[in-house]
Design an enzyme around this catalytic site. Structure first.
Site, PDB file in Angstrom:
ATOM      1  N   ASP A 147      12.717  32.998  46.509  1.00 20.64           N
ATOM      2  CA  ASP A 147      12.547  33.490  44.806  1.00 20.64           C
ATOM      3  C   ASP A 147      13.061  34.664  44.909  1.00 20.64           C
ATOM      4  OD1 ASP A 147      11.782  32.331  42.287  1.00 20.64           O
ATOM      5  OD2 ASP A 147       9.594  34.721  42.386  1.00 20.64           O
ATOM      6  N   LYS A 204      15.885  36.051  38.451  1.00 19.18           N
ATOM      7  CA  LYS A 204      15.717  36.424  36.580  1.00 19.18           C
ATOM      8  C   LYS A 204      16.175  37.273  35.507  1.00 19.18           C
ATOM      9  CE  LYS A 204      11.342  35.322  38.861  1.00 19.18           C
ATOM     10  NZ  LYS A 204      11.001  35.692  40.607  1.00 19.18           N
TER      11      LYS A 204
HETATM   12  P1  NAD Z   1       1.131  36.048  46.481  1.00 14.31           P
HETATM   13  O1  NAD Z   1      -0.012  35.119  45.889  1.00 14.31           O
HETATM   14  O2  NAD Z   1       1.737  35.396  47.237  1.00 14.31           O
HETATM   15  O3  NAD Z   1       0.615  37.146  47.413  1.00 14.31           O
HETATM   16  C1  NAD Z   1       1.069  38.055  48.438  1.00 14.31           C
HETATM   17  C2  NAD Z   1      -0.221  38.846  48.936  1.00 14.31           C
HETATM   18  O4  NAD Z   1      -0.952  37.641  49.882  1.00 14.31           O
HETATM   19  C3  NAD Z   1       1.089  39.825  50.169  1.00 14.31           C
HETATM   20  O5  NAD Z   1       1.640  41.095  50.228  1.00 14.31           O
HETATM   21  C4  NAD Z   1      -0.508  39.498  50.726  1.00 14.31           C
HETATM   22  O6  NAD Z   1      -1.207  40.700  50.780  1.00 14.31           O
HETATM   23  C5  NAD Z   1      -1.247  38.405  51.557  1.00 14.31           C
HETATM   24  N1  NAD Z   1      -0.615  37.296  51.765  1.00 14.31           N
HETATM   25  C6  NAD Z   1       0.622  36.839  52.558  1.00 14.31           C
HETATM   26  N2  NAD Z   1       0.375  36.011  53.496  1.00 14.31           N
HETATM   27  C7  NAD Z   1      -0.864  36.006  53.508  1.00 14.31           C
HETATM   28  C8  NAD Z   1      -1.616  35.307  54.296  1.00 14.31           C
HETATM   29  N3  NAD Z   1      -1.007  33.472  54.916  1.00 14.31           N
HETATM   30  N4  NAD Z   1      -2.810  34.715  54.626  1.00 14.31           N
HETATM   31  C9  NAD Z   1      -3.861  36.912  54.206  1.00 14.31           C
HETATM   32  N5  NAD Z   1      -2.784  36.990  53.281  1.00 14.31           N
HETATM   33  C10 NAD Z   1      -1.427  36.534  52.943  1.00 14.31           C
HETATM   34  O7  NAD Z   1       1.518  37.146  45.424  1.00 14.31           O
HETATM   35  P2  NAD Z   1       2.640  37.595  45.383  1.00 14.31           P
HETATM   36  O8  NAD Z   1       3.927  38.298  45.696  1.00 14.31           O
HETATM   37  O9  NAD Z   1       2.707  38.060  43.751  1.00 14.31           O
HETATM   38  O10 NAD Z   1       3.798  35.996  44.317  1.00 14.31           O
HETATM   39  C11 NAD Z   1       4.447  35.739  45.109  1.00 14.31           C
HETATM   40  C12 NAD Z   1       5.603  35.536  43.848  1.00 14.31           C
HETATM   41  O11 NAD Z   1       5.721  35.127  42.898  1.00 14.31           O
HETATM   42  C13 NAD Z   1       6.063  36.950  44.204  1.00 14.31           C
HETATM   43  O12 NAD Z   1       6.576  37.707  45.548  1.00 14.31           O
HETATM   44  C14 NAD Z   1       7.062  36.568  43.857  1.00 14.31           C
HETATM   45  O13 NAD Z   1       8.846  36.108  44.149  1.00 14.31           O
HETATM   46  C15 NAD Z   1       7.274  35.680  42.011  1.00 14.31           C
HETATM   47  N6  NAD Z   1       6.352  36.809  40.558  1.00 14.31           N
HETATM   48  C16 NAD Z   1       6.852  36.316  39.669  1.00 14.31           C
HETATM   49  C17 NAD Z   1       5.720  36.826  39.221  1.00 14.31           C
HETATM   50  C18 NAD Z   1       7.037  36.848  37.715  1.00 14.31           C
HETATM   51  O14 NAD Z   1       6.575  37.164  36.247  1.00 14.31           O
HETATM   52  N7  NAD Z   1       7.488  35.290  37.393  1.00 14.31           N
HETATM   53  C19 NAD Z   1       4.993  37.475  38.741  1.00 14.31           C
HETATM   54  C20 NAD Z   1       4.351  37.852  40.496  1.00 14.31           C
HETATM   55  C21 NAD Z   1       4.944  37.205  41.135  1.00 14.31           C
END
Ligand code: NAD
Length: 276
Positions: free
Chosen positions: A46, A76
């Site tokens: 993604d 996107k």
């Molecule tokens: P997420 O909820 O996936 O959290 C990621 C964070 O959680 C990491 O940086 C790390 O600090 C922690 N983490 C990851 N794996 C872990 C584990 N096993 N144990 C403990 N901590 C852990 O948040 P995100 O990155 O904001 O969202 C995921 C994806 O969603 C993004 O990479 C993106 O592709 C998408 N996204 C889209 C939008 C949108 O507006 N469409 C906005 C935000 C994110």
């Protein structure tokens, strides 16, 4: 190796229910992180133009030797490229950076309700699908009124809507609307960006019961309630941990306990006011 289930779109294509998100993955590290994920069995990435790391995703795909149809790639359209012509130009630029002929899913990143360009932009995505540059088209951060506006104007219902969704923000009304209209729900920030949520005592108790981590419990919950998820990490151990959720199941008590965590709390911007 884990078996990732697929969900069917309203256009006949399917999406792996689990993948890797690359928001905030540094451009210089992206190719290596995505290659690591491929080795662990990830097949769905993604991404987004605004993440400024599409070149890295493309380099990893090229280096992987995986067949194109074994992969699912989302990108996107950024807000400043909305509008008919801007959208088509931006898609071509993304395809060039990704070194791909098509993406599996192209999303309008935000509704930006202040600019009134939703319908023209959506028409451009319909054209891009007809031209074979995208298999499926969808939206992100759309509210019910935004979904109704573009579907009413064009007769084309998005295949997916990608919204903030995690145990603190379960989006029940929107998910019910999606279910009624055949729209797949994609959950962004599925772990609420890590941190406090994962320390919740009831999640920890469920995790201990299953011999899993709180993050794995939350990701498993998403899969069982029917969301698509793509947690972000750049660390090999966490990439492996996050995909290891297809060898256990939450029971009715677990699901009820997680349902009670909903408190309408966002960790990201509210789409009603996000006009950046
Ligand atoms: P997420 O909820 O996936 O959290 C990621 C964070 O959680 C990491 O940086 C790390 O600090 C922690 N983490 C990851 N794996 C872990 C584990 N096993 N144990 C403990 N901590 C852990 O948040 P995100 O990155 O904001 O969202 C995921 C994806 O969603 C993004 O990479 C993106 O592709 C998408 N996204 C889209 C939008 C949108 O507006 N469409 C906005 C935000 C994110």
């Amino acid at each position: 190796m884990s078996t990732v289930p697929f969900l069917k779109f309203n256009d006949g294509h399917s999406i792996p229910q689990f993948g890797l998100g690359v928001w905030q993955t540094p451009a210089a590290e992206t190719a290596q992180v995505v290659q690591e994920a491929f080795k662990l069995g990830y097949r769905h990435i993604d991404g987004a133009a605004i993440y400024r790391n599409e070149e890295g995703v493309g380099a990893a795909i090229k280096a992987s030797g995986l067949k194109r149809d074994a992969l699912f790639v989302t990108t996107k359209l950024w807000n400043s490229d909305q509008g008919h012509d801007g959208a088509l130009r931006a898609l071509d630029a993304s395809l060039s950076k990704l070194q791909l002929d098509y993406v599996d899913l192209y999303l309008i990143h935000w509704p930006t309700p202040g600019n009134n360009r939703q319908v023209d932009t959506w028409k451009a995505l319909v054209e891009a699908r007809q031209a074979g540059k995208v298999k499926s088209i969808g939206v992100s951060n759309y509210r019910i009124e935004d979904l109704e506006r573009i579907a009413d104007a064009t007769g084309v219902v998005p295949a997916a809507n990608q919204v903030e969704l995690h145990p603190w923000l379960q989006q029940r009304e929107l998910r019910d609307f999606h279910a009624r209209h055949g729209i797949v729900t994609e959950a962004w920030s599925p772990l609420a960006q890590g941190g406090e949520l994962l320390g919740d005592a009831s999640l920890q108790a469920i995790a201990n019961k299953h011999g899993k981590s709180a993050a794995q419990v939350v990701l498993r919950w998403h899969v069982q309630v029917g969301n698509v998820v793509f947690p972000k990490s750049v660390h090999a151990a966490r990439l492996a941990e996050n995909i290891a959720i297809f060898d256990f199941a939450l029971d009715a008590d677990d699901l009820a306990a997680i349902a009670r965590l909903d408190r309408g709390q966002r960790v990201g911007p509210d789409p009603s006011t996000a006009n950046f």
